[in-house]
Design a protein around this motif. Structure first.
Motif, short mmCIF file in Angstrom:
data_model
loop_
_atom_site.label_atom_id
_atom_site.label_comp_id
_atom_site.label_asym_id
_atom_site.label_seq_id
_atom_site.Cartn_x
_atom_site.Cartn_y
_atom_site.Cartn_z
N ALA A 1 13.14 -57.05 4.83
CA ALA A 1 11.87 -57.95 4.67
C ALA A 1 11.73 -58.52 4.06
CB ALA A 1 10.89 -56.83 4.50
N LYS A 2 13.20 -58.97 2.27
CA LYS A 2 12.68 -60.27 1.31
C LYS A 2 12.57 -61.56 1.75
CE LYS A 2 16.42 -57.33 -0.36
NZ LYS A 2 18.17 -57.00 -0.28
N SER A 3 11.86 -61.79 0.73
CA SER A 3 11.28 -62.98 1.36
C SER A 3 12.90 -64.14 0.52
CB SER A 3 10.51 -63.46 0.26
OG SER A 3 10.16 -63.68 -0.93
N ILE B 1 11.94 -38.69 0.76
CA ILE B 1 10.27 -38.96 1.85
C ILE B 1 10.48 -39.38 3.26
CG2 ILE B 1 10.83 -41.00 1.28
CD1 ILE B 1 7.69 -39.56 0.34
N GLY B 2 12.05 -39.35 3.60
CA GLY B 2 12.13 -40.05 5.20
C GLY B 2 11.13 -41.35 5.87
N MET B 3 12.00 -41.48 6.98
CA MET B 3 10.73 -42.43 7.81
C MET B 3 10.67 -42.13 8.88
SD MET B 3 13.60 -45.47 7.25
CE MET B 3 15.55 -44.05 7.14
N PHE C 1 21.24 -50.50 3.70
CA PHE C 1 21.65 -49.66 4.56
C PHE C 1 23.19 -49.92 5.31
CE2 PHE C 1 20.48 -48.77 8.74
CZ PHE C 1 21.32 -47.37 8.93
N TYR C 2 22.96 -51.24 5.32
CA TYR C 2 23.71 -52.07 6.71
C TYR C 2 25.07 -51.67 6.30
CZ TYR C 2 18.74 -53.51 8.90
OH TYR C 2 17.94 -53.97 9.12
N SER C 3 25.47 -51.55 4.63
CA SER C 3 26.77 -51.59 5.11
C SER C 3 27.79 -50.34 5.29
CB SER C 3 26.51 -51.34 2.84
OG SER C 3 25.95 -49.66 2.61
N GLU D 1 22.80 -36.56 4.46
CA GLU D 1 21.68 -36.03 4.83
C GLU D 1 21.12 -36.03 3.03
OE1 GLU D 1 21.50 -32.81 6.99
OE2 GLU D 1 19.59 -32.82 7.11
N ASP D 2 19.64 -36.20 3.09
CA ASP D 2 18.96 -35.83 2.48
C ASP D 2 17.28 -35.43 2.25
OD1 ASP D 2 16.41 -38.11 2.29
OD2 ASP D 2 18.05 -39.41 2.67
N ASN D 3 17.01 -34.88 0.91
CA ASN D 3 15.71 -34.05 1.63
C ASN D 3 14.57 -35.29 1.03
OD1 ASN D 3 16.10 -33.43 -0.76
ND2 ASN D 3 16.13 -31.44 -0.02
N ASP E 1 12.97 -39.68 -4.93
CA ASP E 1 12.51 -40.22 -6.46
C ASP E 1 11.02 -40.78 -5.31
OD1 ASP E 1 13.82 -40.28 -7.85
OD2 ASP E 1 14.41 -42.56 -8.25
N LYS E 2 10.90 -41.92 -3.96
CA LYS E 2 9.40 -41.88 -3.98
C LYS E 2 9.27 -40.41 -2.86
CE LYS E 2 11.17 -46.24 -2.26
NZ LYS E 2 11.15 -46.40 -1.06
N LEU E 3 9.23 -39.68 -2.87
CA LEU E 3 9.36 -38.53 -2.75
C LEU E 3 8.62 -37.36 -3.13
CD1 LEU E 3 8.38 -35.98 -0.66
CD2 LEU E 3 10.55 -34.65 -1.43
N HIS F 1 12.10 -51.11 8.70
CA HIS F 1 13.53 -51.30 7.90
C HIS F 1 15.36 -50.94 7.85
CE1 HIS F 1 9.97 -50.78 5.30
NE2 HIS F 1 10.23 -49.16 5.01
N LEU F 2 14.73 -50.53 9.26
CA LEU F 2 17.02 -50.57 10.11
C LEU F 2 16.61 -51.92 10.96
CD1 LEU F 2 17.67 -46.80 9.62
CD2 LEU F 2 17.11 -48.48 7.49
N GLY F 3 15.92 -52.77 11.09
CA GLY F 3 15.89 -53.63 12.07
C GLY F 3 15.46 -54.85 11.63
N SER G 1 22.37 -44.33 -3.42
CA SER G 1 21.47 -45.21 -3.35
C SER G 1 20.45 -45.28 -2.81
CB SER G 1 22.59 -46.15 -3.96
OG SER G 1 21.45 -47.01 -4.75
N ASN G 2 20.70 -45.20 -1.79
CA ASN G 2 18.95 -45.24 -0.47
C ASN G 2 18.63 -43.76 -0.64
OD1 ASN G 2 19.22 -47.99 0.23
ND2 ASN G 2 19.95 -47.79 1.43
N ALA G 3 19.63 -42.59 -0.60
CA ALA G 3 19.34 -41.65 -0.46
C ALA G 3 18.26 -40.61 -1.45
CB ALA G 3 20.13 -40.47 -0.10
N GLY H 1 12.97 -35.77 5.40
CA GLY H 1 14.27 -36.27 4.70
C GLY H 1 15.08 -36.94 5.67
N THR H 2 16.05 -37.57 5.48
CA THR H 2 17.00 -38.63 6.76
C THR H 2 18.77 -38.06 6.82
OG1 THR H 2 16.03 -40.06 6.26
CG2 THR H 2 17.26 -41.03 6.10
N ARG H 3 18.89 -38.08 7.41
CA ARG H 3 20.26 -37.66 7.92
C ARG H 3 20.72 -39.23 8.80
NH1 ARG H 3 19.89 -33.25 10.73
NH2 ARG H 3 19.90 -34.16 12.84
#
Ligand code: ADP
Length: 634
Positions: free
Chosen positions: A101-103, A86-88, A130-132, A82-84, A47-49, A96-98, A40-42, A176-178
């Motif tokens: 951010a949700k209020s 928007i990446g980080m 992600f944390y799953s 692996e996705d291609n 989509d964002k890219l 995002h991975l630490g 889902s994140n990938a 992208g992200t692996r």
């Protein structure tokens, strides 16, 4: 292995630590969902890219063939996604991975009970994302590069999920992200082509992007394995563009979990294709449970907007009114421009007509749910009824439709639950009843026993009991339903219309005449505390009540305004007494004016107490009452 530089170790935000702990300990029964969450994140990242590349095509360097690849290594016990997209960047990864951010996250965490079953529900409503990964992995490596950054600015994030994580800058050739999951010893079953394929089919078939797995090939001993080939395992088309008849319920449900970041199935959905002057597809869902931040102003809301299949934005708020903010879904327009922005959305007349059509769809969907699945509707009402009550004030055009969806506690239903609709109420109205009677108050227990209900009980007329904070305000926006006016039974001079017979009315007039003297004495005794004194026709058991003036603020609104520090206009109640009550008869015969005054004030204060109000001078009440008690006992 490329060279790592600028390596640092950072601690997770406290909330992340709590979430990780919880996830590892309470989501054990459905471990495979980690794959759904990461895919889902990938998919979101792709989509964002695609969206950013509309204005910056150079972001697609190295290929516009957008996809997600899932592979595994049985021997090493790893699964890699692996996705291609928007990446980080390094900063993105740290943010995002630490942290989360949700209020309202900290408040949410406080609600966790430690009871794993309950908490796993809560966490579902929060969304884990992600944390799953840490449900099945004891170590996770993330390699990412933000599209547009040079290959030397890749980032490597690594963590064992135990309080801290490492980040380092690395070379990464493709954007992208692996994500590499080092599976826990007991979870190595996931490093298997069939298992992965099944899980992807089950949860991610609706993802509009190809999800590829290595093609399974049998290699005979001694032969060389062919170069790796990939095959797409999902359907890879946007769900909402497919015909309704071809889509299974499970597909609708899984798609909802993807866009809604929810673990539970939705209560209902409505999928429509609109053609003609405007062309768009919409797929709207009613969640089963309220999100933890439903009442937070800045909480995310709105639909996912696509234009001609291209993702444009999350939380497009302009398509639904605020009182339907719990609805999740997608709208895909053929008329809007690809570079539409939030500002344009707010002004575009196309959006207005889409908004009214989508609003109607939601209200129709709720009507259908109420009619066909009353149990589900009950659950809907528990979760979202309070929000729907904001509707009549916000959406004048749909007032009647929204009113039909409201549910109330009532004297016609002993459960005390909000389960009676206005249609139910009218269906059992008395012969000649042309009004809808209601009473507002602090709590069900208080209004249920209110003296205001006495005459209604005697005549067998149902009264709706409204005790939510918003109710008095809500009722100020509702004037009628199905041609029948609403009447607050605690307000003004109660006129029961045809429900009182001519004899009743004549008798009332006679009594009023007969008690004129007493009315005058009471006026003199109560003085400034009241705006009026009169004989009551609504009491059978109680000696007196206080009615609110036709135009005055009710108790609930007054308390809300006072609590928010606003000045509340002074209003005085009307004192109504029950001429046939023994206490009133006694009062009428009281010779001492002193005693008469004390007595009247006690009755006034008691009536205030019964209405749930507090006394202006409680000590005076106690003093007067004690004086009478002493006289009584001698
Ligand atoms: P959510 O998806 O609900 O925002 P997550 O914990 O799943 O929460 O992800 C946090 C953030 O990390 C995402 O919002 C996104 O910005 C970033 N992220 C996660 N996975 C990826 C990915 N594959 N590519 C790019 N960014 C990602």
């Amino acid at each position: 292995m490329s060279v790592e530089s600028q390596k640092e170790t950072l601690g997770f935000q406290t909330e992340v630590k709590q979430l990780l702990h919880l996830m590892i300990h309470s989501l054990y029964s459905n471990k495979e969902i980690f794959l759904r969450e990461l895919i889902s994140n990938a998919s979101d990242a792709v989509d964002k890219l695609r969206f950013e590349a509309l204005s910056k095509p150079e972001l697609l360097e190295g290929g516009a063939d957008l996809k997600i690849r899932v592979s595994f290594d049985k021997d090493a016990g790893t699964v890699t996604l692996e996705d291609n997209g928007i990446g980080m960047s390094r900063e993105d990864v740290i943010a995002h991975l630490g942290t989360i951010a949700k209020s309202g996250t900290a408040d949410f965490m406080k609600n966790l009970t430690g009871d794993q079953k309950k908490d796993s529900h809560l966490i579902g409503q929060f969304g884990v994302g992600f944390y799953s990964a840490f449900i099945v992995a004891d170590k996770v490596d993330v390699f990412s590069r933000r599209a547009g950054l040079p290959a030397a600015e890749g980032v490597h994030w690594s963590s064992k999920g135990e309080g801290d994580f490492e980040v380092a800058t690395v070379e990464k050739a493709e954007r992208g992200t692996r994500i590499v999951l080092h599976l826990k010893k007991d979870e190595t079953e996931f490093a298997d082509g069939w298992r992965l394929r099944n899980v992807i089919k089950k949860y991610s078939d609706h993802i509009a992007l190809p999800i590829e797995l290595p093609k399974q090939v049998e290699v005979a001993e001694g032969e060389e394995a062919p170069a790796e080939e990939w095959e797409t395992v999902n359907r890879a088309s946007a769900l909402w563009t497919r015909p309704r008849t071809e889509i299974k319920d499970e597909e609708y449900q899984e798609f909802y979990k993807h866009i809604g970041h929810d673990f539970e199935n939705p209560l209902a959905w409505s999928h429509n294709k609109v053609e003609g002057k405007l062309e768009y597809n919409s797929l709207l869902y009613v969640p089963a449970r309220a999100p933890f931040d439903l009442y937070q102003r800045e909480a995310p809301r709105g639909l996912k907007l696509y234009v001609q299949r291209v993702f444009i934005m999350d939380q497009a708020e302009s398509f639904l009114p605020l009182y339907l903010r719990f609805i999740k879904g997608v709208v895909d327009s053929n008329d809007l421009s690809l570079n539409v922005s939030r500002e344009i959305l707010q002004k575009d007349p196309i959006i207005d007509s889409m908004k009214s059509a989508l609003t109607k769809r939601v209200l129709d969907m709720l009507e259908k749910l109420a009619k066909n699945e009353p149990e589900q509707y009950k659950s809907f009402w528990k979760n979202f009824g309070q929000v729907l009550k904001e509707g009549p004030a916000e959406d004048f055009a749909n007032k009647e439709k929204i009113a039909g969806l409201l549910r109330f506690a009532s004297t016609g239903d002993d459960s005390g639950e909000q389960s009676v609709s206005l249609a139910d109420y009218l269906a059992r109205a008395k012969e000649g009843q042309d009004k809808i009677y209601f009473l507002t108050g602090e709590s069900y227990a208080q209004v249920k026993n209110s003296p205001h209900l006495e005459v209604f009980r005697k005549k067998g007329i149902e009264v709706l009991l409204l005790t939510d904070r918003i109710d008095e305000w809500l009722m100020s926006y509702l004037s009628d339903f199905d041609g029948k006016g609403f009447v607050d039974v605690a307000r003004g001079d109660l006129d029961l219309g045809k429900l009182d017979s001519d004899e009743d009315k004549k008798a009332q007039e006679e009594v009023a005449k007969d008690k004129e003297g007493l009315v005058e004495r009471l006026k003199a005794a109560l003085g400034d505390s009241v705006s009026e004194v009169r004989v009551s026709h609504r009491l059978t058991d109680s000696p007196a009540i206080l009615a609110i003036g036709e135009q005055d603020l009710g108790l609930q609104m007054r308390q809300i305004l006072e609590a928010s520090g606003q000045k509340v206009p002074d209003s005085k109640p009307i004192f109504e007494f029950n001429p046939s009550h023994p206490l009133i008869e006694k009062l009428d015969h009281e010779q001492s004016e002193d005693r008469f005054a004390d007595f009247s004030h006690i009755l006034f204060d008691q009536a205030a107490l019964a209405a749930g109000d507090s006394l202006k001078d409680p000590a005076a009440y106690v003093r007067r009452l004690n004086k009478l008690l002493v006289e009584l006992s001698v």
